[in-house]
Design an enzyme around this catalytic site. Structure first.
Site, PDB file in Angstrom:
ATOM      1  CB  ALA A  25      32.117  -8.889  12.608  1.00 19.89           C
ATOM      2  CB  SER A  40      11.393  -5.550  17.040  1.00 20.73           C
ATOM      3  OG  SER A  40      11.605  -6.841  17.318  1.00 20.73           O
ATOM      4  NE  ARG A  93      20.559 -10.956   8.896  1.00 20.71           N
ATOM      5  CZ  ARG A  93      19.756 -10.329   9.720  1.00 20.71           C
ATOM      6  NH1 ARG A  93      19.456 -11.125  10.877  1.00 20.71           N
ATOM      7  NH2 ARG A  93      19.194  -9.228   9.813  1.00 20.71           N
ATOM      8  NE  ARG A 118      13.980 -10.283   9.726  1.00 24.35           N
ATOM      9  CZ  ARG A 118      15.050  -9.945  10.139  1.00 24.35           C
ATOM     10  NH1 ARG A 118      16.280  -9.670   9.710  1.00 24.35           N
ATOM     11  NH2 ARG A 118      15.075  -9.890  11.703  1.00 24.35           N
TER      12      ARG A 118
END
Lengths: 257, 643, 248
Positions: B50, B290, B441, B336
């Site tokens: 960002a 991952s 998320r 998740r």
């Protein structure tokens, strides 16, 4: 047996202590007992620092951040090897099971004129930023990009570019080189860009400018000893340096830059 | 009893057809002329995806940018550790993806706790991000013929994830960093490395500057500008053990909160299901494997409790592939939060494996049998290597052991549609804000959001603030700077003055235990009340007993850490308080009192379909709640089912 | 950070259009390039020189014919020797200048330094400057023995004649000279064992397909050169023990 057997180690540490950039430093000896072989090298230093704080001695300063081998922040010389004895491994990913009970471990900062010591094991690697600043990019402004599929990049070119782009900028190449040369670092960026269609416009200018900055930062020259390649935790290959040599000579002798 | 503000928060979202909202808003935003851009200075704190992308874009537009980072180089921000990929609604694989579908998946994945307008915009600009990054030379994976490759990721039914081997975050960050360095060379960005932001300077209600400490010399500095852009990441390290980097902290966000920026939904924390389990008390951080591993690995535990046999001794019939059992259509690819809770449930019931009984198997034997070891090595070799380095176990031979860990925080400083906080002139981007992910998320969405904010949202919206607010020139001589500087200095001095007996590390670990045990994967009222009490006690203990050696006028990592722990000790109370207030289960926030018969989240849309943004009232005083109602006109409230 | 770093200001050198030449001799990569080019050209000389000298094994007639033919072409010799001199000079100058720069790049040394390359003991690459210096000393001695001097006396006081074969044997018969020539040849081989392949790397002439071959050729070349020259010093005087020099 599916689980590692954890043992403990008693260690002697010899660590470079230096209060600041302008002060002189020296090796200092510490002893640690009951270090679990499951600890990472940096966790072992954490234990040392807790012990030092308890004894009223200032803890050892060392750089570290992600502790998973990708940010490139950590890095010390361990018994004269950059990031320690394990290949393709950063200091934070090195585990104490690689050492034996009773070992003496010598820990020094990266040493190079271009990497002055900040404190203890922490060095200033901003020279790397200045090298990237002098050309390690594609000059494209936000917003003006064509569709990503408009310019095909053959799979093998992408793989070569990716292999070079994997550099984490830790400085182990400089630290391990007898000449403190930054060729492996610089060549990784030069070849990453030279292998992609997006990098073509500035291909000549980039290599000339980045090498000029590298030289101005007082890194040494390359003796093709390949120590950098062996120390690199990101697997950057020596062939990148050869490609950079070629890129540079082509740019110097045949380009308009 | 929670004090609720009288007026509702206005997110300044456009109305009308959702597909044209961002276009319409861009039409309405005021512009800054080039000669005025040259006169404006923007302070950007943080250089992750960002911050890096924002700094580069603003400088390209002609603004003067001052860029600050806590690391020794802008290239090291923790965005670099993201492995899996970045989502974009390109639909290159022709599998039915679209802006709409990415929008829908994100709102649903976030359990209807995000703003529709924001999420739709995110899905819209996602495609430009890939174009921009490819043009910068980011080496995205390609098919042999040269077109971009995609993979499916994190519970999506389409392949919309772009990736660079297992180092997508690294490559995207280096792209942004290089764009930044180009502007440094052009003289448009000035970088300040190894600086920690210690306060926000607000003048006449508008953010106009920051106070920093130079971590090398210990010198305090003040910087004035026309706007402040905060890109300082999440607060996962409140739990001590997390997948965050060691310097990730809440300090900058917390100081802005104390200067009037509202903190929204701090209880939305994401627990990632595939991390390497804790191996002992010495552990300093957790390492993520991952999520892509779940494409081929099968998760299981023994069917009998306290089974001490090694995994190869447990026959197929005695294994419980609990994700496949509970979620037949998503199986091992369940999102998740769902996967993490399922792992915790099995371990809590006594089926866990490993020395601590706090892990589950992630088994590749079937994939190895099916595709051969070489194929598995090609796909996951670097991850397997990392696993073996850390655990000394060979995952080609014995199943990996994994356990959930704190990974990402969806909560953050409240921002409106322009990414402006409740303090005008203070913009918050990336993980530091609360905006687009709701209560959970989805995988490969954090990189998308960080870059969307920095490359394609802020550059438009910040101009409107600069053009419309008629800012008077200020310098660091203004009294507000002096006041903030004194406050920052005295706080650092106060820590040095305690001169107690325990290290900052000790307090941080203790806080982590409180948080993980009571405000972790599953929460309940009793535990949260207990946590709040314990955090208060620990905070008091900290200010009596912390021991920091050395001085404030030198490179003193221990002092830095102590300052961050002090802020975590204040912030964590708010996190627990918000979790207590949100008397429902949604996404990463699971309240045991509110679960369905099958143990899934039981939302309460009547009472909690809003953003909870907290306003500071002094340490130890209850914050005031500002509500922003969430309306779902397009993606109607529903049940999130992955069965 | 500074802006526009390392961008030189335009000066006289740009006006006369020699910036490229300046960078060729002063930039790190330019220097390595010149080092590599001169090194490879000197390797070429070694091949010719060894081929000629191996005629010592064939006998006095062969060798003297070769020597006379060579000396008759004096125009060629002047050019060749000037060229060789420039090659040596450039190679040596760059050896000094890079070694000096490299030493400056690390002022404080490590207390301990170990290689991370498995199987590496002491690499030829770490001794390039030292081996180069020994070779230089040997070359100077060799010139003093057989090339320089006047009025029939070389710089070491030996009398020499038109009989090149006899002159050479005379030098090699001296046991000290002989030992020096053998050692010189071996050190030259060590120098080449790294230098040959290294030159390709410096010139950027690497390719995943050919690099293994280049490395092998480099080692073989080093051995051939070292063994070739050393064998002359060792065996030629023995084989032609009974040779009577032609005197004037």
């Amino acid at each position: 047996m599916n689980h590692s057997t954890s043992k403990t180690l008693n260690l002697t540490l010899k660590i470079w202590r230096q209060a600041g950039p302008d002060q002189s430093g020296a090796l200092k000896t510490y002893t640690l007992t009951n270090i679990s072989t499951d600890m990472s090298f940096l966790e072992m230093l954490d234990v040392l620092n807790e012990q030092l704080i308890a004894n009223g001695e200032e803890p050892v300063a060392f750089d570290h951040d992600c502790r998973e081998g990708i940010c490139g922040t950590c890095g010390v010389m361990i018994n004269g090897q950059a990031h320690g004895p394990e290949s393709a491994t950063t200091t934070c990913q090195l585990h104490m099971r690689k050492f034996n009970d009773g070992d003496t471990i010598l820990i020094e900062p990266w040493r190079a004129k271009a990497f002055p010591v900040v404190r203890d094991l922490v060095v200033d690697r901003s020279a790397f930023d200045r090298i990237i600043q002098s050309g390690g990019y594609v000059s494209v402004n936000t917003g003006g990009a064509p569709d990503a599929n408009a310019i095909p990049v053959p799979g093998h070119m992408q793989k070569d570019a990716m292999a070079a782009a994997a550099c984490i900028g830790c400085g182990a190449c400089v630290a391990s080189c007898k000449n403190a040369s930054a060729m492996l670092f610089v060549s990784a960026k030069v070849t990453h860009m030279a292998n992609l269609p997006q990098g073509q416009a500035e291909r000549s200018k980039r290599v000339l400018s980045m090498v000029a900055t590298m030289d101005a930062e007082q890194f040494g020259n390359c003796s093709n000893t390949a120590e950098c390649e062996a120390a690199c935790p990101a697997g950057i290959k020596l062939s990148n340096i050869a490609q950079m040599n070629r890129e540079y000579m082509k740019a110097l002798l045949f380009s308009c830059e | 009893m929670v004090t609720v503000a009288d007026t509702e928060l206005d997110g300044r979202c456009p109305t009308g057809d959702i597909a044209s909202r961002w276009e319409q808003r861009k039409r309405d935003l005021k512009l800054v002329a080039p000669h005025n851009k040259r006169k404006s200075t923007i302070i950007v704190v943080g250089t992750g995806l960002a911050g890096g992308s924002a700094a580069a874009s603003l400088a390209e537009m002609g603004y003067n940018v001052l860029s600050f980072c806590i690391q020794d180089s802008p290239r090291r921000a923790h965005s670099i550790a993201a492995q899996g990929g970045i989502n974009a609604a390109k639909n290159y694989p022709n599998d039915g993806d679209s802006v709409w579908r990415l929008f829908y998946d994100t709102v649903k994945g976030g359990e209807w706790r995000a703003r529709e307008s924001n999420v739709y915009r995110l899905a819209q600009v996602s495609t430009s991000i890939i174009d921009q990054c490819a043009a910068q030379g980011v080496p995205f994976a390609r098919e042999y013929g040269g077109s971009l490759a995609n993979r499916s990721f994190g519970g999506a039914q389409v392949s919309r994830t772009f990736y660079c081997a297992g180092q997508t975050g690294q490559q995207l960050l280096l792209g942004a960093y290089q764009a930044m360095m180009r502007q440094v060379d052009a003289g448009r960005i000035k970088t300040f490395v190894r600086r920690e932001m210690l306060d926000l300077v607000v003048i006449n209600g508008v953010a106009r500057g920051i106070v920093t400490r130079d971590l090398v010399t210990g010198k305090f500095e003040t910087f004035a500008g026309d706007a402040v852009v905060l890109c300082t990441g999440g607060y996962g390290n409140a739990y001590y053990l997390s997948t965050n980097a060691k310097t990730c902290n809440v300090t900058a966000n917390w100081r802005c909160y104390k200067r009037g920026a509202y903190f929204a939904n701090p209880c939305y924390t994401q627990i990632h299901p595939t991390c390497i389990p804790v191996s002992g008390d010495h552990q300093s951080k957790l390492t993520l494997m991952s999520e892509s591993l779940r494409n081929d690995g099968r998760v299981w535990v023994p069917k009998t409790k306290d089974d001490t046999r090694s995994p190869d001794q447990i026959p197929e019939i005695e294994r419980d592939y609990y994700l496949e059992r509970r979620y037949p259509s998503y199986g091992n690819l369940a999102p998740r939060d769902v996967s993490s809770r399922a792992a915790k449930e099995r371990c809590d019931e006594g089926y866990g494996v490993g020395p601590s009984k706090k892990s589950v198997y992630l088994d590749f034997s079937e994939a190895i049998k099916r595709d051969g070891e070489d194929v598995v090595r090609e796909k996951y070799g670097n991850l397997f290597h990392m696993y073996e380095r850390i655990t000394a176990e060979n995952p080609y031979k014995v199943p990996m052991r994994i356990y959930p860990a704190i990974h990402y925080t969806m909560g953050g400083l409240w921002v409106d549609y322009h990414l402006q906080s409740s303090v005008p002139g203070l913009y918050v981007l990336g993980e530091a804000n609360f905006s687009d992910h709701g209560a959970n998320r989805l995988g490969a969405s954090a990189l998308m959001q960080g870059l969307a904010d920095g490359y394609f949202v802020l550059p438009y919206t910040i101009g409107d603030h600069l053009a419309t607010s008629k800012l008077p020139k200020v310098t660091t001589d203004a009294p507000e700077f002096g006041e903030a500087l004194t406050a920052a200095k005295s706080r650092v001095q106060a820590i040095l003055n305690v001169n107690g007996t325990q290290s900052a590390e000790h307090f941080h670990r203790a806080l982590g235990h409180i948080m993980w045990d009571n405000v972790g994967m599953a929460r309940n009222e009793k535990g949260l009340m207990k946590a709040i009490q314990e955090i208060r006690e620990l905070r008091e203990d900290f200010w009596k007993n912390v021991k920091v050696l050395g001085t404030g006028e030198s490179f003193n990592q221990n002092l830095e850490h102590a300052g961050r722990v002090a802020d975590f000790l204040e912030f964590s109370e708010l996190l627990a308080y918000d979790a207590l207030y949100r008397d429902e289960s949604c996404g990463g926030h699971f309240r045991e009192e509110h679960q369905t018969a099958e143990g899934e989240c039981d939302r309460n849309d009547d009472k909690f379909c809003h953003v909870a943004a907290w306003e500071y009232q002094g340490v130890g005083n209850d914050s005031v709640l500002h509500k922003e109602q969430l309306n779902f006109e397009y993606c109607h409230l529903g049940t999130r089912s992955y069965k | 950070m500074e802006t526009g770093s390392a961008r030189p200001k335009a000066g006289l050198i740009d006006w006369i259009g020699l910036r490229w030449f300046f960078l060729l001799l002063s930039s790190s990569i330019g220097q390595k390039f010149v080092m590599g080019v001169t090194g490879l050209l000197l390797c070429g000389f070694l091949v010719a020189h060894l081929a000629g000298n191996l005629l010592l094994f064939a006998g006095a007639k062969w060798f003297n014919d070769y020597a006379h033919k060579l000396h008759e072409q004096w125009e060629f010799l002047i050019i060749a020797e000037t060229g060789l001199f420039i090659l040596f000079l450039a190679h040596i100058y760059l050896a000094f200048s890079t070694s000096f720069g490299n030493a400056k790049a690390r002022e404080e040394q490590y207390a301990v330094k170990q290689t991370k390359i498995s199987g590496r003991v002491i690499g030829a690459n770490t001794w390039m400057f030292a081996s180069g210096a020994v070779v230089l000393g040997f070359v100077l001695l060799h010139l003093a023995d057989l090339r320089l001097g006047a009025d029939g006396i070389n710089l070491r006081g030996f009398k020499y004649t038109d009989d090149a074969f006899g002159n050479t044997l005379m030098v090699l018969k001296n046991p000290i000279s002989r030992a020096v020539y053998v050692i010189g040849s071996i050190v030259l081989g060590i120098h080449l064992s790294h230098g040959f392949a290294s030159a390709f790397q410096s010139l950027g002439l690497n390719h995943p397909k050919y690099m293994p071959l280049i490395k092998i050729v480099g080692k073989v070349f080093a051995v051939v050169i070292a063994v070739g020259f050393a064998s002359i010093a060792l065996f030629a005087p023995e084989i032609w023990r009974g040779y009577v020099p032609v005197s004037h």
